[in-house]
Design a protein around this motif. Structure first.
Motif, short mmCIF file in Angstrom:
data_model
loop_
_atom_site.label_atom_id
_atom_site.label_comp_id
_atom_site.label_asym_id
_atom_site.label_seq_id
_atom_site.Cartn_x
_atom_site.Cartn_y
_atom_site.Cartn_z
N ASP A 55 0.73 -1.15 -0.08
CA ASP A 55 -0.03 0.05 -0.15
C ASP A 55 0.95 1.26 0.00
O ASP A 55 0.31 2.35 -0.42
CB ASP A 55 -1.01 0.12 1.20
CG ASP A 55 -2.01 -1.18 1.16
OD1 ASP A 55 -2.18 -1.61 0.30
OD2 ASP A 55 -2.47 -1.66 1.99
N GLU A 56 2.12 1.00 0.32
CA GLU A 56 2.95 2.40 0.36
C GLU A 56 3.24 2.91 -0.93
O GLU A 56 3.17 2.16 -1.93
CB GLU A 56 4.21 2.01 1.29
CG GLU A 56 5.06 1.13 0.37
CD GLU A 56 5.92 0.21 1.33
OE1 GLU A 56 7.19 -0.10 0.72
OE2 GLU A 56 5.89 0.34 2.34
N LYS A 57 3.57 3.99 -1.08
CA LYS A 57 3.63 4.76 -2.41
C LYS A 57 5.21 4.26 -2.85
O LYS A 57 6.15 4.06 -2.35
CB LYS A 57 3.97 6.28 -2.29
CG LYS A 57 2.58 6.89 -1.55
CD LYS A 57 1.79 7.08 -2.89
CE LYS A 57 0.70 7.97 -2.40
NZ LYS A 57 -0.18 8.27 -3.57
N ARG A 58 4.85 3.97 -4.33
CA ARG A 58 6.18 3.51 -5.02
C ARG A 58 6.59 4.48 -6.34
O ARG A 58 5.58 5.44 -6.70
CB ARG A 58 5.83 1.99 -5.45
CG ARG A 58 4.76 1.96 -6.49
CD ARG A 58 4.59 0.57 -6.87
NE ARG A 58 3.47 0.58 -7.93
CZ ARG A 58 2.98 -0.58 -8.14
NH1 ARG A 58 3.26 -1.70 -7.83
NH2 ARG A 58 1.90 -0.57 -9.03
N GLU A 59 7.41 4.48 -6.58
CA GLU A 59 7.84 5.56 -7.82
C GLU A 59 7.09 5.15 -8.91
O GLU A 59 7.07 3.83 -9.42
CB GLU A 59 9.46 5.23 -8.18
CG GLU A 59 10.01 6.29 -8.83
CD GLU A 59 11.57 6.20 -9.05
OE1 GLU A 59 11.90 6.59 -10.24
OE2 GLU A 59 12.10 5.89 -8.38
#
Length: 150
Positions: free
Chosen positions: A21-25
């Motif tokens: 769920d964390e932001k990725r590039e």
């Protein structure tokens, strides 16, 4: 009776990828890759997608979900995906990555995806502009007599 030494069963193993769920590039396409929108799920790790080769050329391709994503990344109709084209089969491709709804909106904002493609945000995307009217035709109205008969 022996004590249980393990940490849990198959349900614990299924929940391992909760950290996704964390932001990725944001990953853009490279040579031999294209953006596509899923049109149909076929089963057996395959799907049918409309590949966006350029603004005027949208092709239908049979895509294979790679083993790293199989049963870990759930793909549905309308999702935007990144596919790897095959040199030896033009009508087949491999799914490399599934874009989250917010990433797909960013791709559309960067003009990577044409404006003609309608993004499927699902439940997370909220209501569309068409749904904001609150038409009375969306609901079924019952009279008191109808409810008594049920």
């Amino acid at each position: 009776m022996p004590k249980n030494k393990g940490k849990g069963g198959k349900n614990r193993k299924r929940g391992k990828n909760e950290a996704d769920d964390e932001k990725r590039e944001l990953i853009f396409k490279e040579d031999g890759q294209e953006y596509a929108q899923v049109t149909r799920m076929l089963g057996n790790g395959r799907l049918e997608a409309n590949c966006i080769d350029n603004e005027n050329n949208i092709r239908k391709r049979l895509c294979h979900i790679r083993g790293k994503m199989h049963k870990k990344v759930w793909i549905a109709n309308g999702d935007i995906i990144l596919i790897g084209l095959r040199d030896y089969q033009d009508d087949k491709a491999d799914v490399i990555l599934k874009y989250m709804p917010d990433e797909a909106r960013l791709l559309k904002a960067y003009d990577e995806i044409p404006e003609s493609i309608r993004l499927n945000e699902g439940i997370a995307g909220g209501m569309d502009d068409d749904d904001a009217d609150g038409d009375a035709n969306d609901y079924v109205h019952f009279e008191d007599e109808d409810i008594d008969r049920i």
